[in-house]
Structure formats: C-alpha cells, structure tokens
Design an enzyme around this catalytic site. Sequence first.
Site, short mmCIF file in Angstrom:
data_model
loop_
_atom_site.label_atom_id
_atom_site.label_comp_id
_atom_site.label_asym_id
_atom_site.label_seq_id
_atom_site.Cartn_x
_atom_site.Cartn_y
_atom_site.Cartn_z
N THR A 1 2.93 65.16 -6.26
CA THR A 1 3.36 63.79 -6.00
C THR A 1 3.59 63.52 -4.51
O THR A 1 3.84 62.37 -4.13
CB THR A 1 4.67 63.49 -6.75
OG1 THR A 1 5.69 64.40 -6.30
CG2 THR A 1 4.48 63.63 -8.25
N HIS B 1 0.11 51.28 -10.77
CA HIS B 1 0.40 50.04 -11.50
C HIS B 1 1.85 49.62 -11.27
O HIS B 1 2.72 50.46 -11.02
CB HIS B 1 0.15 50.25 -13.00
CG HIS B 1 -1.27 50.59 -13.33
ND1 HIS B 1 -2.23 49.64 -13.57
CD2 HIS B 1 -1.90 51.80 -13.43
CE1 HIS B 1 -3.38 50.23 -13.81
NE2 HIS B 1 -3.22 51.54 -13.72
N ALA C 1 -1.09 76.61 -11.54
CA ALA C 1 -1.53 75.94 -12.76
C ALA C 1 -0.46 75.00 -13.29
O ALA C 1 0.74 75.31 -13.27
CB ALA C 1 -1.89 76.97 -13.82
N ARG D 1 6.03 78.86 -0.69
CA ARG D 1 6.07 79.62 0.56
C ARG D 1 4.75 79.46 1.29
O ARG D 1 3.77 78.91 0.75
CB ARG D 1 6.31 81.10 0.28
CG ARG D 1 5.28 81.77 -0.61
CD ARG D 1 5.56 83.26 -0.78
NE ARG D 1 4.67 83.87 -1.74
CZ ARG D 1 3.43 84.26 -1.49
NH1 ARG D 1 2.92 84.09 -0.27
NH2 ARG D 1 2.69 84.83 -2.42
N ASP E 1 -10.49 55.03 -7.85
CA ASP E 1 -10.45 53.63 -7.45
C ASP E 1 -10.42 53.59 -5.92
O ASP E 1 -11.24 52.93 -5.29
CB ASP E 1 -9.22 52.95 -8.03
CG ASP E 1 -9.28 52.84 -9.54
OD1 ASP E 1 -9.36 51.71 -10.05
OD2 ASP E 1 -9.26 53.88 -10.21
N ASN F 1 -14.40 73.46 -12.46
CA ASN F 1 -14.50 74.02 -13.81
C ASN F 1 -14.48 72.90 -14.86
O ASN F 1 -14.59 71.72 -14.54
CB ASN F 1 -13.36 75.02 -14.03
CG ASN F 1 -13.77 76.18 -14.91
OD1 ASN F 1 -14.42 75.99 -15.94
ND2 ASN F 1 -13.38 77.39 -14.54
N ARG G 1 6.09 71.62 -5.52
CA ARG G 1 6.79 71.84 -4.25
C ARG G 1 6.26 73.10 -3.60
O ARG G 1 5.71 73.99 -4.28
CB ARG G 1 8.30 71.96 -4.49
CG ARG G 1 8.71 73.16 -5.33
CD ARG G 1 10.21 73.19 -5.57
NE ARG G 1 10.59 74.33 -6.40
CZ ARG G 1 10.86 75.54 -5.92
NH1 ARG G 1 10.78 75.77 -4.61
NH2 ARG G 1 11.19 76.53 -6.73
#
Length: 215
Positions: A172, A113, A167, A190, A91, A83, A187
């Site tokens: 991470t 970085h 959303a 379920r 990179d 979208n 996280r």
Amino acid sequence: MREEEKIKAGVLFCPGDSELKAIKLKTHNLNVDYNSTHEDETQKRAAILSEIIGEFGEGGFIQGPIAFHYGKHTKIGKNFFGNFNLTIQDDAEVTIGDNCNFGPNVTIVTPVHPMLPDERREMLTAKGERKHLCYAKPVHIGNDCWFGASVTVCPGVTIGDNCVIGAGSVITRDIPANSFAAGVPCRVIREITEADSIKHKPEIMSDNMVIEHER
C-alpha cells in the site's frame, strides 16, 4: 479533455466512456486468445502479447492465464517472468523494470474509487451529466525485483530496484530499493545485503557456485 487524458492527469474519469470501453474490450478478448494457447505456441503468444502490452522487452515469458485491463498502459522491461494468473489492471500507467520475476497470482491495480457509496454510484460531470467516475494512480516497479505468490500492489505505489516481496503481501506504500518487505499491509523487514548470498548456505549450494560480479 478525452477520458484517457484525464486518466493520465490523475483526475476523475468515466470508465464507461465508449473509447475506453473499446480499448478494454479488445484487450479482454486478446486475453482470452492468449489463455487459449499452448505454452509451446511461442510465436502465436508473442504476437498476441505485442497487441496487448504497450512495451514488452526481449527475453520475457508470461505463463498465463493473464488478465490485462487496458494493456497498452503497461510497459515491461527485459527478461520478465510472470507465473500463473498475472493480473494487471492498468487504468493508469504500470511500469516494470528489467529482470523481474513474479510468482503465481500477482495482482497490480491502479484504479481508485470514492469512499462514499453515493459517490461511487454516480457523480456530476462538468456538463451536468450523471456518470460513474473513478480515478487512477500509476504503479512503478524497478529492476531485479522478485514477488512471491499472491502479492497485490495497490494504486500509486513505487517499488525500488532489487526488492524481494514476501508471498501474500499487500503493498500500500512505496518500498525503497534493496528491501525485503512482507505483510498485510506490506512493510520493510530489512535491507538485503551480501550476507543474504546463497553461498553462505552450503547445505543448499551442494556442488554449485555463485558467479561473482563486480559491483
């Protein structure tokens, strides 16, 4: 070792290297070209994407505007939908499987970085040159994934098949297959199961039917 080889090796590289800058300049200009097209200029759009993206499977559609960094480091499978405002800072390698759907403002980033400000400004190369250096980690996304609006995928993340990401999530860490995951940081909420079938919501189904598939 060339700077692009260093990227693939996962070691420090110089983003200001002339070869890398030439790749990025070409891609950035092609982004502008794509973003200047009308949605129904399908042939023109397809031609531009073929110059930007390393691999783009059949049946794909990207709404635009787009922002690819290198482009050539990205591989996208069949039947992809992206979208508005898709950003891929590739990179390092970015792979996206078949039948994936991304809501607006999805961002995928691979560069990392240094944490210390002095090291972010400059470091010494093996030749003793002072240069701005960073490194990058690849991102891998499986088949049949749905990302809600404004999802951010951070460097080094792998997301399994059949995942739904809520959303605004910031991913991470790796997400296992068949997961509903959301949050900042993202996280697993379920596992996604047959109980999630929309056929169990008659108030939404109206007079439509789910196509039953063998599993």
